[in-house]
Design an enzyme around this catalytic site. Structure first.
Site, PDB file in Angstrom:
ATOM      1  CG  LEU A 223      -2.142  -0.850   1.249  1.00  0.00           C
ATOM      2  CD1 LEU A 223      -2.818  -0.787   2.610  1.00  0.00           C
ATOM      3  CD2 LEU A 223      -3.116  -0.435   0.155  1.00  0.00           C
ATOM      4  CG  ASP A 224       0.098   4.685  -2.499  1.00  0.00           C
ATOM      5  OD1 ASP A 224      -0.442   5.285  -1.557  1.00  0.00           O
ATOM      6  OD2 ASP A 224      -0.432   4.592  -3.624  1.00  0.00           O
ATOM      7  CE  LYS A 225       5.108   9.824   3.514  1.00  0.00           C
ATOM      8  NZ  LYS A 225       6.266  10.717   3.272  1.00  0.00           N
TER       9      LYS A 225
ATOM     10  CB  SER B 250      -3.052   3.771  -0.054  1.00  0.00           C
ATOM     11  OG  SER B 250      -3.047   4.356  -1.339  1.00  0.00           O
TER      12      SER B 250
END
Length: 234
Positions: free
Chosen positions: A101-103, A105
């Site tokens: 999960l990106d930063k 999200s």
């Protein structure tokens, strides 16, 4: 411990995935009781296994955690980033995240020390579902929903058809079966929308439930049974 093939031993020890274990064996980096292992070698009870000269302990009990990743935390190793998830949570055993999960999200992140299971969950060809709640910067239209459902040209491919349900003027749920880099954000951008909120609420049969941001729990035996069944019966 019963005798077990060396690649399975390495995978279940949590040090390498099965595929990477095979590669390490082929490269001569793995030894069993001082002898270079080959593909198909087995580890007997009491054997000493080393990888690059480092002793690999007996197989750990496998664990799978569900974690509610807050905004701002990063899916990287402890050493790589001060915002790494592993700097905020002291998991009781060494685990790796399953998919990123990106930063910007948040939401459900699975972590496990079972490298083989992790690979099975992430393989795109298995079409495993991941569900998200998304909010964008302006009201969504029926054309937008239809376009998202049918497939969007991004990253030199077209996304698979997916399930999209509106649940607010600017928000929707989406179920995808791929894991392309920043996939949902790129899909929205293609239609001129910017994602302002993205939360993963489900991976396969595992839901986020009532976990608060920053909290984790171990999967129940029934959750794990269904997860493994669905991973290996594809």
């Amino acid at each position: 411990m019963d005798a077990v093939r060396i690649n399975k031993y390495l995978s279940e020890s949590g040090v390498l995935s099965r595929r990477k274990a095979d590669k390490a064996i082929e490269e001569g980096r793995v030894m069993i009781d001082g002898e270079t292992a080959v593909l198909g070698s087995t580890v007997e009870p009491g054997s000493v296994v080393t990888l690059d000269g480092n002793v690999i302990g007996e197989r750990q009990a496998t664990v799978i955690f569900a974690y509610n990743k807050p905004l701002g935390q990063v899916c990287t190793s402890f050493e790589a980033d001060k915002k790494s998830i592993f700097r905020f949570v002291d998991f009781p055993v060494k685990v790796n995240y399953v998919g990123r999960l990106d930063k910007d999200s948040q939401g459900l992140l699975l972590l496990t020390n079972d490298g083989e299971l992790s690979n099975a969950i992430q393989k795109a060809r298995n079409h495993h579902e991941k569900e998200y709640v998304v909010r964008v910067d302006k009201p969504i239209t029926e054309d937008f929903l239809k376009g998202m459902r049918e497939g969007v040209p991004i990253l030199d491919t077209v996304t698979r058809p997916c399930i999209v349900r509106r649940h607010g003027q600017n928000s929707f749920n989406i179920i995808i079966t791929q894991g392309l880099n920043r996939q949902i954000r790129r899909m929205c951008e293609y239609f001129g929308y910017r994602v302002v909120f993205l939360k993963r609420i489900r991976v396969m049969n595992i839901g986020l439930g009532e976990l608060a941001p920053g909290e984790y729990r171990e999967l129940t035996p029934e959750e794990e049974r269904i997860l493994r069944r669905d991973c290996y019966n594809d």
